[in-house]
Write an enzyme that holds these catalytic residues in place. Sequence first.
Site, PDB file in Angstrom:
ATOM      1  N   LYS A 250       1.160  -0.969   0.113  1.00 53.75           N
ATOM      2  CA  LYS A 250       0.335  -0.208  -0.327  1.00 53.75           C
ATOM      3  C   LYS A 250       1.121   1.126  -0.085  1.00 53.75           C
ATOM      4  CE  LYS A 250      -4.141  -2.164   2.573  1.00 53.75           C
ATOM      5  NZ  LYS A 250      -5.055  -1.543   1.898  1.00 53.75           N
ATOM      6  N   ARG A 324     -10.026 -11.799   1.566  1.00 56.17           N
ATOM      7  CA  ARG A 324     -10.645 -12.349   1.701  1.00 56.17           C
ATOM      8  C   ARG A 324      -9.913 -14.058   1.103  1.00 56.17           C
ATOM      9  NH1 ARG A 324     -11.817  -8.927  -4.177  1.00 56.17           N
ATOM     10  NH2 ARG A 324     -11.407  -7.405  -2.462  1.00 56.17           N
TER      11      ARG A 324
END
Length: 474
Positions: A250, A324
């Site tokens: 990120k 996920r």
Amino acid sequence: MKILNLKKQAELEIVLLRDKKLPKALTKAEKDALEIQNYKGEGCCFLVASKKFFVGIESYNYPFPNAIRDALANALASIKKLRIKSASLVVESQQEAKEVCEGVLLGSYVFDAFKSKKGENNLQEIYLSSTKLEQKILAQIIKESQILSESINQVRELINTPPMIATPKYVADFAQRIAKECGIECKVYDEKFLEKEKMGAFLAVAKASANKPYLVHLSYKPKVAKGKNLPKIVLVGKGLTYDSGGLSLKPGDYMTTMKSDKSGACAVIGILESVAKLGVQAEVHGILGLAENMIGGNAYKPDDILIARNQKSIEVRNTDAEGRLVLADCLSFASDLKPDFLIDLATLTGACVVALGDYSTGIMGYNQKLKESFAKAAFEAGELSGILPFNPYLRKLFNSEVADLCNIPSSRYGSAISAGMFLGEFVAESLTQKWLHLDIAGPAYVEKAWGVNPFGASGAGIRAVVQFILNQTK
Ligand code: BES
Ligand code: ZN
Ligand code: ZN
């Protein structure tokens, strides 16, 4: 701060102004004081001489659940700085009592564990009374609000704890401590168990971190008369104690606040604590997927192909879509418990924040009625939410050339929904109608205080899920 069910003189009288109506019985001096301040029932006004604190309740002209909670939280910010130890307040209904308690108890939380100078708070007791409610009922509401708010504030503290301290092990230990305190079962499984369960997706995410992953299984089963069937609810929480993005790192600006990527798992701990302390007549399980998404020579990579617990293969194209992957294996594990309702909570996508804003939880799933009943429960509990609709076209965006699924969609549009649909692939087919996905990426962490939420973790999802569970027992 304590709320007591007492009709007692206090140092300060808090007066709620409903629909901007000022109380009739005001002295001439009080009227003059309000006049000078040009106070018309909006916001707060302190009458120093008569020690009255007026709290205007903003009336919204559309359905909105938080007016009294918000007003109290806002008022408290000023009241706690006064040199006053006790305040009294009169409520007119059960709903008002609940909102006042939550506004006070949730609104007064501050994360100051690391501050040399602690936040100022002189107010110690609030005496709550009512001419319209039975003592017993009022006492019960205070007790229930206290249980719920204390759970929420503990969860906030856990989420706010910096990632150098709050590792997967720390969160697992925290869950174990809470479980012991409220007499529920808690199993903590380490990496070896994940390997035995063939949780290839979960393990891959955790690989590069020096802090090992854990899966925690909390279970609450109330004592119940023989022959009585209780609803069984299984909750799954995303517990990324830090999400650096992994090799798909990120950018700096987006990495800060990622200690809050454990908010789903932490909320599940709080929900279990609350239902146990409230003695809710439902069997409730919590599955926490705890890991850290880091970089290193051992990190999982874009191009890797993982085999999840349910044998589906997943092409990794972005290591930042890690939640996920952890949840995929946790949902498969949770499915084996054969619940009546399966609900996951996760700070899953930035896209959900784009879609609904900072204040609302995204509700997703295949069962329209179930989604609506959850939205109703959230509203009753004072949480905001919005239903995001699944569709088969978005599901196709996960098709991969080399595996059964890809971990990111081929289009960034609608990616809160497509992420939800990805999770659905790991819920047992027999349970798809019983499953809900809650994306709490927006409300979980607050960078500009709003409503009952000070800066930092909010505890989003706890009130809504507890209310949903309560509604199943009615
Ligand atoms: N933890 C983040 C989602 C998130 C973003 C939570 C902002 C709270 C605030 C998640 O793991 C993530 O990085 N998601 C990516 C997915 C993308 C790579 C498909 C995102 O939302 O950008
Ligand atoms: Zn991520
Ligand atoms: Zn994440």
